[in-house]
Design a protein around this motif. Sequence first.
Motif, PDB file in Angstrom:
ATOM      1  N   LEU A  18       0.859  -1.169   0.079  1.00  0.00           N
ATOM      2  CA  LEU A  18       0.001  -0.080   0.207  1.00  0.00           C
ATOM      3  C   LEU A  18       0.845   1.369  -0.087  1.00  0.00           C
ATOM      4  CD1 LEU A  18      -3.091  -1.059   2.293  1.00  0.00           C
ATOM      5  CD2 LEU A  18      -3.030  -0.512  -0.046  1.00  0.00           C
ATOM      6  N   GLU A  19       2.208   1.001   0.329  1.00  0.00           N
ATOM      7  CA  GLU A  19       3.084   2.327  -0.109  1.00  0.00           C
ATOM      8  C   GLU A  19       3.141   2.482  -1.734  1.00  0.00           C
ATOM      9  OE1 GLU A  19       4.517   4.295   2.000  1.00  0.00           O
ATOM     10  OE2 GLU A  19       4.073   3.359   3.938  1.00  0.00           O
ATOM     11  N   ARG A  20       3.207   1.457  -2.370  1.00  0.00           N
ATOM     12  CA  ARG A  20       3.458   1.381  -3.596  1.00  0.00           C
ATOM     13  C   ARG A  20       1.952   1.924  -4.511  1.00  0.00           C
ATOM     14  NH1 ARG A  20       5.350  -3.718  -3.226  1.00  0.00           N
ATOM     15  NH2 ARG A  20       3.505  -4.565  -4.362  1.00  0.00           N
ATOM     16  N   HIS A  21       1.079   1.369  -3.918  1.00  0.00           N
ATOM     17  CA  HIS A  21      -0.129   1.478  -4.476  1.00  0.00           C
ATOM     18  C   HIS A  21      -1.209   2.660  -3.513  1.00  0.00           C
ATOM     19  CE1 HIS A  21       0.410  -1.610  -7.162  1.00  0.00           C
ATOM     20  NE2 HIS A  21       0.363  -2.734  -6.093  1.00  0.00           N
ATOM     21  N   LYS A  22      -0.494   3.825  -3.753  1.00  0.00           N
ATOM     22  CA  LYS A  22      -0.929   4.893  -2.806  1.00  0.00           C
ATOM     23  C   LYS A  22      -2.486   5.332  -3.512  1.00  0.00           C
ATOM     24  CE  LYS A  22       1.352   8.875  -3.067  1.00  0.00           C
ATOM     25  NZ  LYS A  22       2.138   9.693  -3.676  1.00  0.00           N
ATOM     26  N   THR A  28      -9.735   4.793  -0.830  1.00  0.00           N
ATOM     27  CA  THR A  28     -10.398   4.052   0.143  1.00  0.00           C
ATOM     28  C   THR A  28     -10.444   5.032   1.261  1.00  0.00           C
ATOM     29  OG1 THR A  28      -9.643   1.789  -0.791  1.00  0.00           O
ATOM     30  CG2 THR A  28     -10.273   1.841   1.413  1.00  0.00           C
ATOM     31  N   THR A  29      -9.396   5.330   1.804  1.00  0.00           N
ATOM     32  CA  THR A  29      -9.528   6.289   3.138  1.00  0.00           C
ATOM     33  C   THR A  29     -10.157   7.475   2.933  1.00  0.00           C
ATOM     34  OG1 THR A  29      -7.404   7.411   2.594  1.00  0.00           O
ATOM     35  CG2 THR A  29      -7.170   5.443   3.927  1.00  0.00           C
ATOM     36  N   ARG A  30     -10.413   7.975   1.772  1.00  0.00           N
ATOM     37  CA  ARG A  30     -11.335   9.058   1.350  1.00  0.00           C
ATOM     38  C   ARG A  30     -12.914   8.698   1.757  1.00  0.00           C
ATOM     39  NH1 ARG A  30     -11.721  13.823  -3.263  1.00  0.00           N
ATOM     40  NH2 ARG A  30     -13.602  14.183  -2.774  1.00  0.00           N
ATOM     41  N   TYR A  31     -13.166   7.307   1.202  1.00  0.00           N
ATOM     42  CA  TYR A  31     -14.536   7.041   1.479  1.00  0.00           C
ATOM     43  C   TYR A  31     -14.680   6.410   3.028  1.00  0.00           C
ATOM     44  CZ  TYR A  31     -16.188   6.389  -3.163  1.00  0.00           C
ATOM     45  OH  TYR A  31     -16.658   6.805  -4.590  1.00  0.00           O
ATOM     46  N   ALA A 209     -17.957   1.006  -5.372  1.00  0.00           N
ATOM     47  CA  ALA A 209     -16.794   1.905  -6.107  1.00  0.00           C
ATOM     48  C   ALA A 209     -15.707   0.972  -6.747  1.00  0.00           C
ATOM     49  CB  ALA A 209     -16.118   3.074  -5.150  1.00  0.00           C
ATOM     50  N   GLY A 210     -15.418   1.256  -7.760  1.00  0.00           N
ATOM     51  CA  GLY A 210     -14.242   0.953  -8.610  1.00  0.00           C
ATOM     52  C   GLY A 210     -13.050   1.610  -8.272  1.00  0.00           C
ATOM     53  N   VAL A 211     -12.103   1.178  -7.345  1.00  0.00           N
ATOM     54  CA  VAL A 211     -11.290   2.299  -6.661  1.00  0.00           C
ATOM     55  C   VAL A 211     -10.305   2.965  -7.593  1.00  0.00           C
ATOM     56  CG1 VAL A 211      -9.586   2.436  -4.815  1.00  0.00           C
ATOM     57  CG2 VAL A 211     -11.729   0.879  -4.643  1.00  0.00           C
ATOM     58  N   GLU A 212      -9.456   2.191  -8.254  1.00  0.00           N
ATOM     59  CA  GLU A 212      -8.354   3.001  -9.008  1.00  0.00           C
ATOM     60  C   GLU A 212      -8.885   3.438 -10.515  1.00  0.00           C
ATOM     61  OE1 GLU A 212      -6.971  -0.647  -6.803  1.00  0.00           O
ATOM     62  OE2 GLU A 212      -8.186  -0.379  -8.257  1.00  0.00           O
ATOM     63  N   GLU A 219      -0.648   4.527 -12.929  1.00  0.00           N
ATOM     64  CA  GLU A 219      -0.162   4.532 -11.368  1.00  0.00           C
ATOM     65  C   GLU A 219       1.080   5.130 -11.179  1.00  0.00           C
ATOM     66  OE1 GLU A 219      -1.177   1.842  -7.379  1.00  0.00           O
ATOM     67  OE2 GLU A 219       0.180   0.953  -9.195  1.00  0.00           O
ATOM     68  N   ARG A 220       2.132   4.541 -11.784  1.00  0.00           N
ATOM     69  CA  ARG A 220       3.386   4.704 -11.292  1.00  0.00           C
ATOM     70  C   ARG A 220       3.875   6.254 -11.706  1.00  0.00           C
ATOM     71  NH1 ARG A 220       8.167   1.324 -14.095  1.00  0.00           N
ATOM     72  NH2 ARG A 220       7.129  -0.244 -12.700  1.00  0.00           N
ATOM     73  N   GLU A 221       3.269   6.699 -12.785  1.00  0.00           N
ATOM     74  CA  GLU A 221       3.467   7.900 -13.356  1.00  0.00           C
ATOM     75  C   GLU A 221       2.877   9.138 -12.447  1.00  0.00           C
ATOM     76  OE1 GLU A 221       3.970   5.581 -17.168  1.00  0.00           O
ATOM     77  OE2 GLU A 221       2.492   5.492 -15.094  1.00  0.00           O
ATOM     78  N   ILE A 222       1.501   8.892 -12.027  1.00  0.00           N
ATOM     79  CA  ILE A 222       0.695   9.546 -11.300  1.00  0.00           C
ATOM     80  C   ILE A 222       1.424   9.745  -9.636  1.00  0.00           C
ATOM     81  CG2 ILE A 222      -1.357   9.772  -9.942  1.00  0.00           C
ATOM     82  CD1 ILE A 222      -2.878   8.680 -12.655  1.00  0.00           C
TER      83      ILE A 222
END
Length: 259
Positions: A18-22, A28-31, A209-212, A219-222
Amino acid sequence: MDEIQRWYDEKYDEWERLERHKIEFDITTRYLDEYLSGENLEIFDIGGGPGRYSIYLAEKGHKVSLLDLSKRNIEVAKEKSEERGISLEAYIHGNALELEKYEQKYDVILLMGPLYHLIKESDRKTAVENALRLLKPNGIIVASFISNYAPIQDYLKELYPIESVDELLGYLKDGKNEGDKGFTTAYFTDYKEARDLMNSFGLTEIIFAGVENILGSKEREINMLEECEYRKWLEIGYQLSQDENLMGTSEHFLYIGRK
């Protein structure tokens, strides 16, 4: 279950994932922030890995108990809690299918891991039933699923060499991942199946919700963007996350419902 436990005990660092998949973590935490209303909530995080979400919610003042199948994940949760100067209510090595000794006292149940490691539909239903038994009336359940498009999305992000097109597309047919295919035993689901499973228990759906969604393949670029630009893309992802036209572009689905 032994094979899944060994995967997380010996081979896989879920905290670092979850460090990699910010994007996954931040949306998720916003929800969670939006729909877990109230102070000092009693929360049971069932199958919560090393406690990324448990610790996040404990830092907000909630009383969080964590249960996970992996002993190593529980040890990491204790270490990370101590680093942050907080303590969870309980750190439990246990199984989402074996919750008989726990009682109905929770305002919120997180079921954000078990449902994508249970191949049998009967086991997935048992996991949800167990969770709901511990949830107070009008309580909130939060459940996560891995999309059956996730393996394709994963290959697309990294442009891994494809050994078999049919095998990669095969997840769309039965969703099963055996333990010898680069990941531990898992079940990848269609969003309609996931939604129907949760709503079959008479819950009131709050969000699905579809999260990503469209952010996943970049993802990597963002993740490398300046914070202000990152937040703009995160806002776009959040606003598109409930668009049914885009569900297949997500690697994870998030369900929030009320008992």
